[in-house]
Design a protein around this motif. Structure first.
Motif, PDB file in Angstrom:
ATOM      1  N   SER A  98     -27.074  -5.585   9.310  1.00 30.56           N
ATOM      2  CA  SER A  98     -25.663  -5.750   9.775  1.00 30.56           C
ATOM      3  C   SER A  98     -25.076  -6.547   8.519  1.00 30.56           C
ATOM      4  CB  SER A  98     -25.608  -7.410  10.905  1.00 30.56           C
ATOM      5  OG  SER A  98     -26.826  -7.697  10.508  1.00 30.56           O
ATOM      6  N   ILE A  99     -23.810  -6.112   8.070  1.00 37.92           N
ATOM      7  CA  ILE A  99     -23.426  -6.382   7.197  1.00 37.92           C
ATOM      8  C   ILE A  99     -21.914  -6.529   7.401  1.00 37.92           C
ATOM      9  CG2 ILE A  99     -22.193  -3.493   7.119  1.00 37.92           C
ATOM     10  CD1 ILE A  99     -22.245  -3.437   4.349  1.00 37.92           C
ATOM     11  N   ALA A 100     -21.799  -7.713   6.503  1.00 39.36           N
ATOM     12  CA  ALA A 100     -19.949  -8.202   6.741  1.00 39.36           C
ATOM     13  C   ALA A 100     -19.567  -8.008   5.205  1.00 39.36           C
ATOM     14  CB  ALA A 100     -20.898 -10.012   6.346  1.00 39.36           C
ATOM     15  N   PHE A 101     -18.066  -7.895   5.124  1.00 32.79           N
ATOM     16  CA  PHE A 101     -17.190  -7.459   4.058  1.00 32.79           C
ATOM     17  C   PHE A 101     -16.151  -7.745   3.463  1.00 32.79           C
ATOM     18  CE2 PHE A 101     -18.988  -2.923   5.205  1.00 32.79           C
ATOM     19  CZ  PHE A 101     -19.038  -2.785   3.876  1.00 32.79           C
ATOM     20  N   PRO A 102     -15.978  -8.324   2.703  1.00 38.52           N
ATOM     21  CA  PRO A 102     -14.730  -9.190   2.648  1.00 38.52           C
ATOM     22  C   PRO A 102     -13.700  -8.171   2.136  1.00 38.52           C
ATOM     23  CG  PRO A 102     -15.516  -8.472   0.485  1.00 38.52           C
ATOM     24  CD  PRO A 102     -16.454  -8.211   1.553  1.00 38.52           C
ATOM     25  N   ASN A 103     -12.281  -8.555   2.297  1.00 38.48           N
ATOM     26  CA  ASN A 103     -11.175  -7.591   2.160  1.00 38.48           C
ATOM     27  C   ASN A 103     -11.648  -6.959  -0.051  1.00 38.48           C
ATOM     28  OD1 ASN A 103      -9.154  -9.833   3.438  1.00 38.48           O
ATOM     29  ND2 ASN A 103     -10.283  -7.523   4.030  1.00 38.48           N
ATOM     30  N   ILE A 104     -12.025  -6.154  -0.416  1.00 35.45           N
ATOM     31  CA  ILE A 104     -12.453  -5.568  -1.229  1.00 35.45           C
ATOM     32  C   ILE A 104     -11.236  -5.563  -2.243  1.00 35.45           C
ATOM     33  CG2 ILE A 104     -13.592  -4.372  -3.043  1.00 35.45           C
ATOM     34  CD1 ILE A 104     -15.825  -4.094  -0.791  1.00 35.45           C
ATOM     35  N   SER A 105     -11.053  -6.018  -3.711  1.00 36.01           N
ATOM     36  CA  SER A 105      -9.948  -5.881  -4.529  1.00 36.01           C
ATOM     37  C   SER A 105      -8.616  -6.079  -4.260  1.00 36.01           C
ATOM     38  CB  SER A 105      -9.091  -4.528  -4.679  1.00 36.01           C
ATOM     39  OG  SER A 105     -10.615  -3.932  -5.426  1.00 36.01           O
ATOM     40  N   THR A 106      -8.049  -6.808  -2.468  1.00 32.82           N
ATOM     41  CA  THR A 106      -6.740  -6.851  -2.522  1.00 32.82           C
ATOM     42  C   THR A 106      -6.050  -8.735  -3.206  1.00 32.82           C
ATOM     43  OG1 THR A 106      -7.740  -8.242  -0.232  1.00 32.82           O
ATOM     44  CG2 THR A 106      -6.938  -6.148   0.087  1.00 32.82           C
ATOM     45  N   GLY A 107      -7.359  -9.384  -3.870  1.00 34.58           N
ATOM     46  CA  GLY A 107      -6.671 -10.732  -4.275  1.00 34.58           C
ATOM     47  C   GLY A 107      -6.279 -10.437  -5.313  1.00 34.58           C
ATOM     48  N   ILE A 108      -6.965 -10.447  -6.662  1.00 35.36           N
ATOM     49  CA  ILE A 108      -6.299 -10.948  -8.297  1.00 35.36           C
ATOM     50  C   ILE A 108      -6.278  -9.203  -8.518  1.00 35.36           C
ATOM     51  CG2 ILE A 108      -7.027 -13.276  -8.677  1.00 35.36           C
ATOM     52  CD1 ILE A 108      -9.346 -11.649  -9.911  1.00 35.36           C
ATOM     53  N   TYR A 109      -7.149  -8.311  -7.971  1.00 32.53           N
ATOM     54  CA  TYR A 109      -6.597  -6.935  -8.705  1.00 32.53           C
ATOM     55  C   TYR A 109      -6.206  -6.257  -7.468  1.00 32.53           C
ATOM     56  CZ  TYR A 109     -11.754  -6.764 -10.250  1.00 32.53           C
ATOM     57  OH  TYR A 109     -12.857  -7.896 -11.050  1.00 32.53           O
TER      58      TYR A 109
ATOM     59  N   HIS B 124     -22.868  -6.293  -4.394  1.00 36.95           N
ATOM     60  CA  HIS B 124     -22.668  -6.165  -5.453  1.00 36.95           C
ATOM     61  C   HIS B 124     -21.974  -4.488  -5.446  1.00 36.95           C
ATOM     62  CE1 HIS B 124     -23.614 -10.077  -5.802  1.00 36.95           C
ATOM     63  NE2 HIS B 124     -24.530  -9.308  -5.799  1.00 36.95           N
ATOM     64  N   THR B 125     -20.063  -4.905  -5.014  1.00 36.55           N
ATOM     65  CA  THR B 125     -19.611  -4.064  -5.465  1.00 36.55           C
ATOM     66  C   THR B 125     -18.336  -3.869  -6.276  1.00 36.55           C
ATOM     67  OG1 THR B 125     -18.736  -1.146  -4.116  1.00 36.55           O
ATOM     68  CG2 THR B 125     -17.631  -3.619  -3.397  1.00 36.55           C
ATOM     69  N   VAL B 126     -17.779  -3.072  -6.956  1.00 35.59           N
ATOM     70  CA  VAL B 126     -16.270  -3.797  -8.387  1.00 35.59           C
ATOM     71  C   VAL B 126     -15.271  -2.485  -7.349  1.00 35.59           C
ATOM     72  CG1 VAL B 126     -15.845  -3.056 -10.115  1.00 35.59           C
ATOM     73  CG2 VAL B 126     -17.947  -3.836 -10.464  1.00 35.59           C
ATOM     74  N   GLY B 127     -14.032  -3.011  -6.808  1.00 34.23           N
ATOM     75  CA  GLY B 127     -13.383  -2.811  -6.352  1.00 34.23           C
ATOM     76  C   GLY B 127     -12.123  -2.419  -7.624  1.00 34.23           C
ATOM     77  N   PRO B 128     -11.456  -1.343  -7.615  1.00 34.59           N
ATOM     78  CA  PRO B 128     -10.448  -1.044  -8.877  1.00 34.59           C
ATOM     79  C   PRO B 128      -8.876  -1.854  -8.270  1.00 34.59           C
ATOM     80  CG  PRO B 128     -10.457   0.298  -6.105  1.00 34.59           C
ATOM     81  CD  PRO B 128     -11.187  -0.136  -6.458  1.00 34.59           C
ATOM     82  N   VAL B 129      -8.845  -2.350 -10.089  1.00 38.66           N
ATOM     83  CA  VAL B 129      -7.478  -3.019 -10.173  1.00 38.66           C
ATOM     84  C   VAL B 129      -6.783  -1.940  -9.652  1.00 38.66           C
ATOM     85  CG1 VAL B 129      -5.857  -4.501 -11.649  1.00 38.66           C
ATOM     86  CG2 VAL B 129      -8.352  -4.514 -11.890  1.00 38.66           C
ATOM     87  N   TRP B 130      -5.442  -2.996  -8.671  1.00 34.60           N
ATOM     88  CA  TRP B 130      -4.358  -1.584  -8.420  1.00 34.60           C
ATOM     89  C   TRP B 130      -3.489  -1.642  -9.694  1.00 34.60           C
ATOM     90  CZ3 TRP B 130      -3.801   1.639  -4.762  1.00 34.60           C
ATOM     91  CH2 TRP B 130      -2.809   1.925  -4.712  1.00 34.60           C
ATOM     92  N   ASN B 131      -2.909  -0.230 -10.262  1.00 37.00           N
ATOM     93  CA  ASN B 131      -2.080   0.685 -11.141  1.00 37.00           C
ATOM     94  C   ASN B 131      -1.624   1.162 -10.261  1.00 37.00           C
ATOM     95  OD1 ASN B 131      -0.966   0.355 -13.399  1.00 37.00           O
ATOM     96  ND2 ASN B 131      -2.588   2.544 -14.406  1.00 37.00           N
TER      97      ASN B 131
END
Length: 180
Positions: A116-127, A81-88
């Protein structure tokens, strides 16, 4: 020297078989919307239980940091679990914080002997992090990691894009030879 394969896929990250599935979490670690909610729903209560233990020990997870739990019912060994930034508007050091998400996640995956590792597109949705810039950061970090981490067990790094726009952006960057 081991070769690391980088691939981009379009689909549901909760269906991807990998040693690590990365969750774009929030600081509470208690689930939420988007990929975070999907991972918690598909993974089951074991993930939430371990997230609660982490919260009790350290009070959640800060932006840019990463923690590991079981994968529960997911087709993975564990979830990071990683916490991406909210775009400001780029005014709050968001690029460095997103870079830290990928660096800390890759380091934690190596510490846990992931292949092996699978990444989502971190912070590109609601953030609301700009998708092109987020892809550039993700691919730069992975490229630097591959070139500099010879002790890594990672054989495969996947970027799993839920939406067509992110998928197109990643495909274009990979076709340009962005990642070696």
């Amino acid at each position: 020297m081991q070769t690391t394969i980088v691939k981009v896929l379009q689909g549901d990250i909760t269906k991807i078989a990998a040693d690590v599935i990365v969750n774009a979490a929030n600081t509470s670690l208690l689930g939420g919307g988007g990929v975070d909610g999907a991972i918690h729903r598909a993974g089951g209560k074991q993930i939430l239980e371990e997230c609660r233990k982490i919260r009790a020990q350290q009070g959640g997870c800060q932006v840019g940091e990463a923690v590991v739990t079981t994968a529960g019912n997911l087709p993975a060994s564990f979830v990071i679990h990683t916490v991406g930034p909210v775009w400001n508007g780029g005014k709050s050091d968001e690029e460095r914080k997103l870079t830290n998400c990928y660096v800390n996640t890759l380091n934690l995956a190596c510490k846990n002997h992931a292949r092996s590792i699978a990444f989502p597109n971190i912070s590109t949705g609601i953030y609301r992090f700009p998708k092109g810039l987020a892809a550039k950061i993700a691919l730069e970090v992975v490229s630097d990691f591959i070139r500099g981490r010879h002790e890594s067990n990672l054989e495969q790094i996947l970027f799993v894009c839920f939406d067509e726009e992110n998928y197109r952006i990643y495909r274009e960057r990979l076709r340009e030879g962005f990642v070696i």
